[in-house]
Design a protein around this motif. Structure first.
Motif, short mmCIF file in Angstrom:
data_model
loop_
_atom_site.label_atom_id
_atom_site.label_comp_id
_atom_site.label_asym_id
_atom_site.label_seq_id
_atom_site.Cartn_x
_atom_site.Cartn_y
_atom_site.Cartn_z
N PRO A 162 -4.11 3.62 -8.76
CA PRO A 162 -3.87 5.04 -8.47
C PRO A 162 -4.51 5.50 -7.16
O PRO A 162 -5.70 5.27 -6.93
CB PRO A 162 -4.53 5.77 -9.65
CG PRO A 162 -4.87 4.76 -10.66
CD PRO A 162 -4.86 3.41 -10.01
N CYS A 163 -3.73 6.18 -6.34
CA CYS A 163 -4.24 6.69 -5.06
C CYS A 163 -5.25 7.81 -5.29
O CYS A 163 -6.18 7.97 -4.50
CB CYS A 163 -3.09 7.22 -4.20
SG CYS A 163 -2.02 5.90 -3.62
N ALA A 164 -5.05 8.61 -6.34
CA ALA A 164 -5.98 9.72 -6.61
C ALA A 164 -7.39 9.15 -6.80
O ALA A 164 -8.36 9.68 -6.25
CB ALA A 164 -5.53 10.50 -7.84
N ASP A 185 0.79 -1.23 0.00
CA ASP A 185 0.00 0.00 0.00
C ASP A 185 0.83 1.28 0.00
O ASP A 185 1.82 1.40 0.71
CB ASP A 185 -0.88 0.04 1.26
CG ASP A 185 -2.01 -0.96 1.21
OD1 ASP A 185 -2.28 -1.49 0.10
OD2 ASP A 185 -2.62 -1.21 2.27
N HIS A 186 0.33 2.25 -0.75
CA HIS A 186 0.83 3.61 -0.66
C HIS A 186 0.21 4.26 0.59
O HIS A 186 -0.73 3.73 1.18
CB HIS A 186 0.46 4.40 -1.91
CG HIS A 186 1.31 4.06 -3.10
ND1 HIS A 186 1.17 4.68 -4.31
CD2 HIS A 186 2.32 3.15 -3.26
CE1 HIS A 186 2.06 4.19 -5.18
NE2 HIS A 186 2.76 3.25 -4.57
N ALA A 187 0.75 5.43 0.94
CA ALA A 187 0.35 6.10 2.18
C ALA A 187 -1.15 6.39 2.26
O ALA A 187 -1.78 6.19 3.31
CB ALA A 187 1.14 7.41 2.30
N GLU A 188 -1.71 6.84 1.15
CA GLU A 188 -3.13 7.23 1.14
C GLU A 188 -4.02 6.04 1.48
O GLU A 188 -4.99 6.15 2.25
CB GLU A 188 -3.51 7.78 -0.24
CG GLU A 188 -2.76 9.05 -0.65
CD GLU A 188 -1.42 8.76 -1.33
OE1 GLU A 188 -0.80 7.71 -1.05
OE2 GLU A 188 -1.00 9.60 -2.14
N VAL A 189 -3.68 4.89 0.92
CA VAL A 189 -4.48 3.68 1.14
C VAL A 189 -4.34 3.23 2.60
O VAL A 189 -5.32 2.84 3.24
CB VAL A 189 -4.04 2.56 0.16
CG1 VAL A 189 -4.78 1.27 0.46
CG2 VAL A 189 -4.29 3.01 -1.28
N PRO A 233 -0.65 12.53 -4.74
CA PRO A 233 -1.16 11.16 -4.91
C PRO A 233 -0.94 10.68 -6.34
O PRO A 233 -1.07 11.46 -7.29
CB PRO A 233 -2.65 11.30 -4.60
CG PRO A 233 -2.77 12.54 -3.78
CD PRO A 233 -1.70 13.46 -4.26
N CYS A 234 -0.61 9.41 -6.48
CA CYS A 234 -0.28 8.91 -7.82
C CYS A 234 -1.53 8.75 -8.68
O CYS A 234 -2.64 8.56 -8.19
CB CYS A 234 0.51 7.62 -7.73
SG CYS A 234 -0.41 6.25 -7.03
N SER A 235 -1.31 8.82 -9.99
CA SER A 235 -2.41 8.78 -10.95
C SER A 235 -2.30 7.57 -11.85
O SER A 235 -3.12 7.37 -12.74
CB SER A 235 -2.31 10.04 -11.83
OG SER A 235 -0.99 10.15 -12.35
ZN ZN Z 1 -0.16 6.08 -4.81
#
Ligand code: ZN
Ligand code: AOF
Length: 368
Positions: free
Chosen positions: A91-93, A54-58, A82-84
């Motif tokens: 994508p986190c976005a 997971d990325h930070a947002e998730v 956030p990545c797209s």
């Molecule tokens: Zn991301």
């Protein structure tokens, strides 16, 4: 220019702290921090997990849901846009939009070519209020290794050295043990643990037979150990090559000798020569290509001097012991004698403090 409130700064500060704790485990990805705030309360937070996870947002969204809170209408503070893109993770976005987050405050745009502004654009297109630039200088510091690799194609380089107050690292007979005290040596362990890789030279391996591992601290994984040995002078039985995770960087093409290293699980990087010496820029480019965001140099005067003169050092952490070794001892950085003091290397002091009985200076080459 977006106007930010005092609370915005506070929450971004918190996200930056999360980011700093995640840098090493997330590498070669940036260790991003994310804080979710709803109705003036933190409802979730997280930082990037290991590569592919997971990325930070998730993480922050999962944390929010696990607390029984809602991300709907919340503000997300993230230290990087956030990545797209669909990389190793979706994508986190998109995820932030799906969870109904109303506002995204990013510290900086992600320079990675797959993202670079598209994350913010994607959020805005979905009606989310999105901006980047809050505490950007601090975020650039927190993500310096990732940024260096993506923007410059080389790791962020920290050179560590320990010397007596008169700048000596060893006696002429090569003896160099115990210049600094136990606290400084512990500090070096922490420094190692924060880096993706440790670089040393063949001279240091021959003289000291160091292990260059983290031993006093628990770490999820050891930093890679990289030995620059252009002419293949070191022995495959040296301690630095044992236990996996060691790389040999050499210009030599002696297949039999290289096979002896490979047989011990050592990875060989073949370097170009520049003016008869191993090309240091090529070495750093290859390390970046292998996902090294942050490189620590722990070497002798030869490699230290060459790295500094080549303009490849971003920061120096210098431990100075309150002792003197006299003129007839080895210095920190080797290069030909200067004719003109105007040619001296200028440094700026970024920080100074004490570790035990020793001084620790953090220095930046001027113009770096
Ligand atoms: Zn991301
Ligand atoms: C984010 N949040 O926490 C991080 C981001 O291929 P992937 O899926 O591993 O994605 C890697 C890229 O995503 C990385 O190069 C960087 O541009 C971005 N990192 N983005 O939204 C995060 N770590």
């Amino acid at each position: 220019m977006t106007d930010y409130s005092a609370d915005d700064y506070l929450y971004m500060q918190r996200a930056l702290r999360l980011a700093e704790g995640a840098t090493r485990r997330a590498a070669p990805n940036p260790g991003v921090g994310c804080v979710l705030v709803n109705h003036g309360r933190v409802v979730g937070e997280g930082a990037t997990l290991a590569l592919g996870s997971d990325h930070a947002e998730v993480q922050a969204i999962k944390d929010c849901l696990a607390r029984g809170e809602s991300p709907r209408g919340a503000t997300a503070y993230v230290t990087l846009e956030p990545c797209s893109h669909h990389g190793r993770t979706p994508p986190c976005a998109e995820r932030l939009v799906k969870e109904g987050v109303a506002r995204v405050v990013a510290a900086m745009v992600d320079p990675y070519h797959e993202v670079s502004g598209r994350g913010i654009a994607m959020l805005r297109a979905a009606g989310v209020e999105a901006s980047a630039g809050l505490m950007e200088a601090q975020a650039r510091r927190a993500h310096r290794g990732f940024l260096s690799r993506v923007e410059r194609g080389r790791p962020w380089v920290t050179l560590k050295a320990a010397a007596t107050l008169d700048g000596k690292t060893a006696l002429l007979n090569g003896r160099s043990k115990w210049i600094t005290g136990p606290e400084a040596r512990m500090d070096v362990q922490r420094l190692r643990a924060a880096h993706c890789a440790i670089l040393t030279g063949s001279g240091t391996v021959l003289a000291d037979d160091p292990q260059l591992t983290v031993r006093e601290l628990q770490v999820a994984s050891q930093p890679w150990r990289v030995v620059l040995d252009g002419d293949l002078r070191t022995d495959p039985a040296a301690r630095v090559y044992q236990g996996g995770g060691a790389w040999l960087a050499s210009c030599a093409a002696d297949a039999d000798r290289l096979a002896a290293f490979r047989g011990r699980g050592v990875e060989v990087l073949t370097l170009a020569r520049l003016g008869g010496k191993a090309d240091l820029a090529d070495l750093l480019a290859q390390l970046a290509g292998r996902g090294v965001n942050e490189l620590m140099v722990e070497a002798g005067a030869g490699l230290n001097g060459a790295m500094l003169r080549a303009g490849l050092v971003d920061e120096i952490v210098l431990y100075l012991a309150p002792s003197l070794a006299g003129d007839a001892a080895r210095g920190l950085f080797a290069w030909p004698a200067l004719d003109d003091l105007a040619d001296k290397v200028e440094l700026d002091v970024a920080d100074v403090g004490m570790v035990g009985r020793d001084l620790r200076l953090t220095l930046r080459p001027r113009g770096a």
